[in-house]
Design a protein around this motif. Sequence first.
Motif, PDB file in Angstrom:
ATOM      1  N   SER A 125       0.789  -0.969   0.212  1.00  0.00           N
ATOM      2  CA  SER A 125       0.270  -0.345   0.218  1.00  0.00           C
ATOM      3  C   SER A 125       0.875   1.082  -0.443  1.00  0.00           C
ATOM      4  N   PHE A 126       0.293   2.060  -0.045  1.00  0.00           N
ATOM      5  CA  PHE A 126       1.125   3.722  -0.465  1.00  0.00           C
ATOM      6  C   PHE A 126       1.073   4.227   1.243  1.00  0.00           C
ATOM      7  N   GLY A 127       2.492   4.923   1.759  1.00  0.00           N
ATOM      8  CA  GLY A 127       2.814   4.973   2.395  1.00  0.00           C
ATOM      9  C   GLY A 127       1.972   6.604   2.649  1.00  0.00           C
ATOM     10  N   ARG A 128       2.010   6.194   4.337  1.00  0.00           N
ATOM     11  CA  ARG A 128       1.491   7.789   4.777  1.00  0.00           C
ATOM     12  C   ARG A 128       2.297   9.007   4.183  1.00  0.00           C
ATOM     13  N   GLY A 129       2.346  10.149   4.576  1.00  0.00           N
ATOM     14  CA  GLY A 129       3.483  11.129   4.529  1.00  0.00           C
ATOM     15  C   GLY A 129       4.314  11.435   3.370  1.00  0.00           C
ATOM     16  N   TYR A 130       5.238  12.000   3.029  1.00  0.00           N
ATOM     17  CA  TYR A 130       6.307  12.281   2.786  1.00  0.00           C
ATOM     18  C   TYR A 130       6.749  11.023   1.912  1.00  0.00           C
ATOM     19  N   TYR A 131       7.244  10.839   0.513  1.00  0.00           N
ATOM     20  CA  TYR A 131       7.828   9.487  -0.174  1.00  0.00           C
ATOM     21  C   TYR A 131       6.682   8.187  -0.007  1.00  0.00           C
ATOM     22  N   GLU A 132       5.646   8.486   0.007  1.00  0.00           N
ATOM     23  CA  GLU A 132       4.300   7.151  -0.248  1.00  0.00           C
ATOM     24  C   GLU A 132       4.215   6.585  -1.696  1.00  0.00           C
ATOM     25  N   ASP A 133       4.978   6.736  -2.516  1.00  0.00           N
ATOM     26  CA  ASP A 133       5.336   5.408  -3.393  1.00  0.00           C
ATOM     27  C   ASP A 133       6.105   4.854  -3.604  1.00  0.00           C
ATOM     28  N   ILE A 134       7.088   5.514  -2.861  1.00  0.00           N
ATOM     29  CA  ILE A 134       8.531   4.115  -3.153  1.00  0.00           C
ATOM     30  C   ILE A 134       7.829   2.889  -2.596  1.00  0.00           C
ATOM     31  N   SER A 135       7.223   2.601  -1.396  1.00  0.00           N
ATOM     32  CA  SER A 135       6.634   1.596  -0.665  1.00  0.00           C
ATOM     33  C   SER A 135       5.715   1.025  -1.944  1.00  0.00           C
ATOM     34  N   VAL A 136       4.502   1.236  -2.894  1.00  0.00           N
ATOM     35  CA  VAL A 136       4.760   0.250  -3.736  1.00  0.00           C
ATOM     36  C   VAL A 136       5.774   0.018  -4.872  1.00  0.00           C
ATOM     37  N   THR A 137       6.800   1.245  -5.808  1.00  0.00           N
ATOM     38  CA  THR A 137       7.417   0.780  -7.143  1.00  0.00           C
ATOM     39  C   THR A 137       8.091  -0.085  -6.352  1.00  0.00           C
ATOM     40  N   TYR A 138       9.106   0.045  -5.192  1.00  0.00           N
ATOM     41  CA  TYR A 138      10.356  -1.140  -5.383  1.00  0.00           C
ATOM     42  C   TYR A 138       9.373  -2.305  -5.009  1.00  0.00           C
ATOM     43  N   PRO A 139       8.324  -2.443  -4.561  1.00  0.00           N
ATOM     44  CA  PRO A 139       7.938  -4.263  -4.812  1.00  0.00           C
ATOM     45  C   PRO A 139       7.489  -4.917  -6.117  1.00  0.00           C
ATOM     46  N   ALA A 140       6.822  -2.947  -7.061  1.00  0.00           N
ATOM     47  CA  ALA A 140       6.218  -3.827  -8.564  1.00  0.00           C
ATOM     48  C   ALA A 140       7.408  -4.105  -9.157  1.00  0.00           C
ATOM     49  N   LEU A 141       8.360  -3.539  -9.320  1.00  0.00           N
ATOM     50  CA  LEU A 141       9.731  -3.730  -9.805  1.00  0.00           C
ATOM     51  C   LEU A 141       9.693  -5.291  -9.920  1.00  0.00           C
ATOM     52  N   VAL A 142      10.233  -5.191  -8.283  1.00  0.00           N
ATOM     53  CA  VAL A 142      10.994  -6.146  -7.826  1.00  0.00           C
ATOM     54  C   VAL A 142       9.944  -7.425  -7.709  1.00  0.00           C
ATOM     55  N   ALA A 143       9.122  -7.905  -8.228  1.00  0.00           N
ATOM     56  CA  ALA A 143       7.861  -8.690  -8.525  1.00  0.00           C
ATOM     57  C   ALA A 143       6.997  -9.046  -9.472  1.00  0.00           C
ATOM     58  N   ALA A 144       7.637  -7.510 -10.394  1.00  0.00           N
ATOM     59  CA  ALA A 144       7.076  -8.254 -12.111  1.00  0.00           C
ATOM     60  C   ALA A 144       7.607  -9.306 -13.130  1.00  0.00           C
ATOM     61  N   HIS A 145       6.764 -10.263 -13.282  1.00  0.00           N
ATOM     62  CA  HIS A 145       7.696 -10.875 -13.988  1.00  0.00           C
ATOM     63  C   HIS A 145       7.634 -10.548 -15.223  1.00  0.00           C
ATOM     64  N   ALA A 194      11.328  22.111   3.508  1.00  0.00           N
ATOM     65  CA  ALA A 194      11.461  21.907   4.968  1.00  0.00           C
ATOM     66  C   ALA A 194      10.879  21.724   5.795  1.00  0.00           C
ATOM     67  N   SER A 195      10.614  20.393   6.340  1.00  0.00           N
ATOM     68  CA  SER A 195       9.978  19.652   6.852  1.00  0.00           C
ATOM     69  C   SER A 195      10.219  18.813   8.282  1.00  0.00           C
ATOM     70  N   PRO A 196      10.013  18.268   9.158  1.00  0.00           N
ATOM     71  CA  PRO A 196       9.979  17.004   9.996  1.00  0.00           C
ATOM     72  C   PRO A 196       9.089  15.934   8.954  1.00  0.00           C
ATOM     73  N   LYS A 197       8.779  15.716   8.096  1.00  0.00           N
ATOM     74  CA  LYS A 197       7.702  14.879   7.160  1.00  0.00           C
ATOM     75  C   LYS A 197       9.069  14.089   6.473  1.00  0.00           C
ATOM     76  N   HIS A 198      10.208  14.801   5.773  1.00  0.00           N
ATOM     77  CA  HIS A 198      10.606  13.573   5.217  1.00  0.00           C
ATOM     78  C   HIS A 198      11.814  12.558   6.400  1.00  0.00           C
ATOM     79  N   SER A 199      10.886  12.483   7.525  1.00  0.00           N
ATOM     80  CA  SER A 199      11.670  11.039   8.773  1.00  0.00           C
ATOM     81  C   SER A 199      10.521  10.073   8.207  1.00  0.00           C
ATOM     82  N   ASP A 200       9.453  10.499   7.148  1.00  0.00           N
ATOM     83  CA  ASP A 200       8.833   9.692   6.889  1.00  0.00           C
ATOM     84  C   ASP A 200       9.237   8.294   5.812  1.00  0.00           C
ATOM     85  N   ALA A 201      10.242   9.152   4.850  1.00  0.00           N
ATOM     86  CA  ALA A 201      10.918   7.765   4.129  1.00  0.00           C
ATOM     87  C   ALA A 201      11.568   6.449   5.104  1.00  0.00           C
TER      88      ALA A 201
END
Length: 764
Positions: free
Chosen positions: A191-211, A235-242
């Motif tokens: 699933s997409f994460g909360r906060g910043y950099y939310e899409d990498i929790s989807v893109t990395y798994p998708a690229l690794v798992a794709a046939h 500037a934001s503390p939300k960069h730690s969301d990564a």
Amino acid sequence: MSPLLSIVLPVHGVEPFLPRCLDSLGVGDARADAAGADTEVEVIAVDDRSPDGCGAILDDHAARDPRLRVLHLAENQGLGGARTAGLAEARGRYVWFVDSDDWLPDGALSAVLAELRREQDTDQPVDVLLTDFTHVYPDGSTEPNPWRHVLTGSPLAEGCTAREHPGLMQTVMAVWNKIFRRAFLQDLDVSFGRGYYEDISVTYPALVAAHRLRYLDRPCYTYRRGRPGAITNTASPKHSDAFAQYDAIFAFLDRRGIGATGQDALRNLVFDRTVKQALTIYDTPGLVPAALRGDFFDRIGRHFDRHRPPGYRYPAGVRGIQYRLVATGSRLTYSELRRTKRIPRSLRRRARAMAPTVRKGVRSGARYAAYNTFRRLPLDENLAVYAAYWHRGYACNPAAIYEKARELAPQVRGVWVVETRAQAATLPAGVPYVVVNTPAYLRVMATAKYFVNNVNFPHTMAKRPGTVHVQTQHGTPLKSMGMDLREYPLAADGMDFDRLQEAVDRWDFLVSPNPHTSEHFSRAFPGRYELLETGYPRNDRLAGATAADVAAVRRKLGLAEGQRVVLYAPTHREAQGGYVPLLDVGELASRLGPGCTLLVRAHYFHRGSVGEPELGGAAARVVDVSAYPAVEDLCLAADALVTDYSSLMFDYAVLDRPMVVFAPDWAEYRRVRGVYFDLLAEPPGVVATETAEVAQALRSGDPAPGARAAFRERFCPWDDGRASERVVRRIFPVTVAPAAEQGEPAESREAARDGRRRAALAGG
């Protein structure tokens, strides 16, 4: 009927940009790009409780176009939550997550739909279709996809996995240039994460798992960079969301059993990329608030400790030192290293606790200070520094240039750099030298006008204005080189490509031995240098050799008269590590018999690994010549060459003598290292895969003269014995004309050489 494509559009605070985005998707008005796509496309816009007029804009467009559906969220969910809400409503076979401040260029939607229609007719429809894209900046300037070179001309054109093209993992990990097969995405259980950099929790798994992954080499997305309010400018503390997204990525890898208990190249790539991204966030000014930087750095260290793969190897160079400092929580030292580009004094107090490479860096502090002091002296306009093979001694193209410069530009003093005083003892008599890291070395490196090397000088040796750097390289490339290795991470072995580019930017000249090399080096080493299409200086000796020269070399090597001499010179294989001969040297010697001498030369990465087996009087004599300093001598001495993928074959071709290519692992070598042409289709001689076949070819005398002639025509067009002279005349102030040219007008010589080079480049 379900649509072919669902476009999910999260919307929040983008009122100035939203109309252009909607127009590019062809919703709300009759656009030519949307013609015929009524049943193929749906757009699900998610109003993420936008504080401006975005909701009204969406409703107005939806009232005029049934293909647009609008979800109004009661509470702000952020990009991740909005995408998740839109995905739940999607009905298309494929789904594309488009950011509402970006847009699709004309024709992009039609091009993507055409690709997806074709995929419906395949046995294995693509799981992820990647597209090319363009960056656009607030001033209207644009930048093409900086990773396009990794994607074009790769297996992605037809479809492959990330393991089959691991260079893919070095490209942008954002979601917006990737179209996902919806069933595949939902089955991933991510699933997409909360906060910043939310899409990498989807893109990395998708690229690794794709046939099956594919790349559409057409700019189908325009991404805004640098706009006010974008997370890359905020500037934001939300960069730690990564870090939460990183945890989700590695939880997925663990669930799939990818590298959780043993070494796995793909997991290593993912880990390395996440650490690099975290450090990029930390290093970028204005992102992590000052009060939180210490905690952010500590979290990078905890991420390193928690997710470091089994058997992980630190990258080479400065990046490896940075990673070690992260792993040990050495924030202040890391910051000083970033600021000064050298190991700081503060590290000395803890040197014993640090990795050996870091301790070595500490000891360099005093040398660095001395070098900078010498740099304040004027340049010596008549001083040239030479080196070869990481300071191993006097060899290769630099040695040939040095000798010709002494003849034609004697006022320029040449000094050689060697690693040790023992290596200095192997230099020809009368050749001046300095030993690495001594005061004399630091002085010549700081004050010399000219620098000639077949590898790069240390990055700590900065290029002064007015200096001239000549990079000769040390072989015609069969295998991938330089920046092209980004597609072959096993072969790259942690190569720091940023550092490589810094080195290339210092070059003023790059020597090319043939048109093939010019073509590939220009891409593999992008820079502003001048390409010297002269031929290789080291091959002048081969091109001009006489029978007397050959006899003298054989006597020097202790070879008996009447003996047939075969040189076996295999190359280095990244997948095997040390010297692992695939050819059975003992069997070959036995098959060749006592009338032959077999010279065996390991790659310079593996000196001292060969040995000389005792085979008795019925076999050829085996001589280990790995430590012999001049490979040109060995070529002259040999009646035939046996090699695999070594660049020595291109040099040996100058002699027009028989060659045998021993290639039992060509498919693996090609996959691991990458190659610039099919050697088996265009070999310089017989191709063999068994030791017995090698022996048979050698016993046949001259088994493939036609193949050798074609090979020489392609790779040796400039080898006329004058390459060194051409380089010296271009680089140095020449004061002496060689005796060979007396009586011949200079204009006619230059015109003849230029004509030969132009003809060779044109294939004539």
